[in-house]
Design a protein around this motif. Structure first.
Motif, mmCIF file in Angstrom:
data_model
loop_
_atom_site.group_PDB
_atom_site.id
_atom_site.type_symbol
_atom_site.label_atom_id
_atom_site.label_comp_id
_atom_site.label_asym_id
_atom_site.label_seq_id
_atom_site.Cartn_x
_atom_site.Cartn_y
_atom_site.Cartn_z
ATOM 1 N N ASN A 148 6.974 -0.807 -23.198
ATOM 2 C CA ASN A 148 6.552 -2.207 -23.094
ATOM 3 C C ASN A 148 6.127 -2.554 -21.678
ATOM 4 N N GLU A 149 6.838 -1.998 -20.714
ATOM 5 C CA GLU A 149 6.517 -2.190 -19.304
ATOM 6 C C GLU A 149 6.525 -0.830 -18.627
ATOM 7 N N TYR A 150 5.541 -0.599 -17.781
ATOM 8 C CA TYR A 150 5.478 0.692 -17.112
ATOM 9 C C TYR A 150 4.802 0.551 -15.760
ATOM 10 N N ALA A 151 4.984 1.586 -14.960
ATOM 11 C CA ALA A 151 4.305 1.698 -13.672
ATOM 12 C C ALA A 151 3.474 2.971 -13.685
ATOM 13 N N VAL A 152 2.462 3.014 -12.855
ATOM 14 C CA VAL A 152 1.584 4.184 -12.763
ATOM 15 C C VAL A 152 1.573 4.680 -11.328
ATOM 16 N N ILE A 153 1.844 5.969 -11.158
ATOM 17 C CA ILE A 153 1.677 6.593 -9.847
ATOM 18 C C ILE A 153 0.293 7.224 -9.817
ATOM 19 N N ILE A 154 -0.543 6.753 -8.906
ATOM 20 C CA ILE A 154 -1.861 7.367 -8.706
ATOM 21 C C ILE A 154 -1.681 8.420 -7.626
ATOM 22 N N PRO A 196 4.277 12.174 -7.302
ATOM 23 C CA PRO A 196 5.479 11.340 -7.283
ATOM 24 C C PRO A 196 6.047 11.106 -5.893
ATOM 25 N N MET A 197 5.744 11.969 -4.935
ATOM 26 C CA MET A 197 6.293 11.811 -3.591
ATOM 27 C C MET A 197 5.440 10.912 -2.700
ATOM 28 N N MET A 198 4.139 11.031 -2.788
ATOM 29 C CA MET A 198 3.256 10.333 -1.846
ATOM 30 C C MET A 198 2.220 9.446 -2.520
ATOM 31 N N GLY A 199 2.281 9.356 -3.842
ATOM 32 C CA GLY A 199 1.276 8.585 -4.552
ATOM 33 C C GLY A 199 1.453 7.077 -4.401
ATOM 34 N N THR A 200 0.417 6.350 -4.824
ATOM 35 C CA THR A 200 0.420 4.887 -4.820
ATOM 36 C C THR A 200 0.892 4.381 -6.176
ATOM 37 N N ILE A 201 1.757 3.367 -6.171
ATOM 38 C CA ILE A 201 2.303 2.837 -7.416
ATOM 39 C C ILE A 201 1.659 1.491 -7.752
ATOM 40 N N ILE A 202 1.222 1.350 -9.007
ATOM 41 C CA ILE A 202 0.726 0.072 -9.505
ATOM 42 C C ILE A 202 1.462 -0.260 -10.797
#
Length: 448
Positions: free
Chosen positions: A195-201, A204-210
């Motif tokens: 239902n709710e999630y985040a995305v790492i672009i 997992p260590m240095m990516g950007t989270i949206i």
């Protein structure tokens, strides 16, 4: 037309990192040309796919680039666990009678870090605030090599291969035009049941989270290679989003000066004077030793200290980011160190095993997900940033209402600028020109 001109015209930038303009990076003569195919962070699979499917082109392009930079050693550095990719490349090298060599790295983080890779391949430590060129090397990503090969055929950078993994119904590999929305990529991987999630672009260590409600307004750039979908309350998401003041308060109250953040820091291990525990002490004890604080300037923000080392759950990485920002406000920049440095004795024993790191990050269940065969997406609209790289943004050379074709120049930098050209990635009409160019085509997007 020389090689650098073709690379410049095609808008090639580093495909696996900050996006350093490749026509600038390769304007050199070196002893070592190193191709980074290690895919540094866990869960990433794009480089492996590229090696398996474009191996001959990779080898031929490495030879071409190696001749241009006059390198004595042409090295593809990849993890020794990539047995299928290794066997495929070895067969191609043998068949082509190529002088390209393979260098095998252990399965540790951060094997794909540029400075760590140079140390592994050459035995030389890059000086503080230095670059591989300081020790006779230049490093470029395997995806960048593919784009160079395309540039040699006068094809600009318009597409990306993207791995979509994590909490999606059909983990997959996608070939997408630069500028496609993150949401369309997730939908192409079957979407998610969360239902709710985040995305790492990125990784997992240095990516950007949206967040999930931002996926429609974030778009794939030349430097992106992976999307990782996680629950919004996942450990990684929570740690990376901790407020700065909370981090500083925790540092003051809980740092026990165990020095694990320093002892496992790979910059420290290759010989740099970077001691995160000392920076933490300066913050925690309100000390004002500027020489200690300056050490933060050479932190590469790999995240080991934050997500692996600290037994108290503190964030030395984010403290370093804060300190760097404060120093830059004062006009203080990192100073290049001496090339006369040596790695520390324990370097071979303090590499972080990738599987152990994934367990610590609570992402082991996504390891070795079955990846669907590659899908190619044809979106109706793309949003292409004019800055997708280190340096100067491109200047738009199109206007609203123009009809453009795939591969057409839409943003330009001068050859001597630190920047990269930008091209249309679909046929269509220009809807907007600002710090980005939005292009829409009339036919409906489909998935093949």
């Amino acid at each position: 037309m020389d090689l650098l001109q073709k690379i410049y015209e095609a808008g090639v930038v580093g495909a696996g990192g900050a996006g350093f303009p490749t026509h600038v990076k390769l304007d050199c003569k070196v002893e070592y040309l190193i191709i980074n195919a290690a895919e540094c962070e866990p869960l990433l699979n794009t480089d492996k796919y590229i090696m398996m499917n474009r191996g001959e082109e990779i080898i031929k392009t490495v030879e071409e680039v190696g001749e241009f930079v006059e390198a004595k050693h042409l090295i593809i550095a990849l993890k020794e666990k990539y047995t299928e990719e290794i066997n495929s490349l070895k067969d191609i090298i043998k068949r082509l009678n190529s002088n390209v060599e393979l260098f095998y790295l252990g399965n540790y983080y951060p094997a794909g870090d540029e400075q760590m890779m140079v140390y592994e391949v050459t035995g030389r430590s890059i000086p503080e605030a230095g670059i591989p060129l300081d020790v006779g090397a230049v490093v470029t990503n395997v995806g960048t090599i593919v784009n160079i090969g395309e540039a040699m055929k006068d094809n600009p950078v318009v597409d990306k291969c993207i791995t979509v993994v994590g909490e999606v119904n059909n983990p997959t590999m996608l070939k997408v035009p630069v500028g496609i929305s993150v949401k369309e990529c997730i939908d192409a991987a079957g979407g998610t049941d969360l239902n709710e999630y985040a995305v790492i672009i990125g990784g997992p260590m240095m990516g950007t989270i949206i967040d999930d409600n931002e996926t429609h307004k974030n778009h794939i750039k030349k430097t992106d290679g992976s999307l990782i979908i996680l629950p919004k309350d996942h450990y990684i998401v929570q740690r990376k989003r901790k407020p700065l003041q909370t981090i500083i308060n925790e540092t003051r109250s809980a740092c026990i000066q165990c020095r694990y953040c320093t002892d496992l820091c790979h910059r420290y291990l290759i010989g740099h004077k970077l001691r995160p525990h000392k920076v933490m002490r300066n913050i925690g004890m309100s000390e004002q030793d500027e020489e200690i604080m300056k050490e933060a300037l050479i932190c590469c923000e790999c995240g080991i200290c934050e997500l692996y080392s600290c037994p108290m759950g503190l964030s030395p990485r984010l403290v370093n980011v804060y300190v760097k920002g404060e120093l830059r406000k004062k006009g203080i920049r990192p100073e290049k160190g001496s090339t006369d440095i040596e790695s520390r004795d324990m370097i071979e024993y303090r590499k972080i095993p990738t599987t152990r790191l994934m367990a610590r990050l609570d992402i082991l269940k996504y390891y070795n997900q079955n990846i669907d065969d590659i899908k190619e997406l044809f979106p109706k609209e793309v949003t292409i940033p004019l800055s997708q790289h280190i340096g100067k943004p491109a200047s738009a050379v199109v206007k609203v209402g123009d009809n453009v074709s795939k591969g057409q120049l839409i943003g330009k930098v001068e050859r001597n600028d630190m920047g990269a050209n930008v091209h249309a990635t679909i046929d269509g009409k220009v809807l907007e020109v600002s710090d980005k160019v939005i292009i829409q085509r009339e036919d409906n997007g489909v998935i093949l």
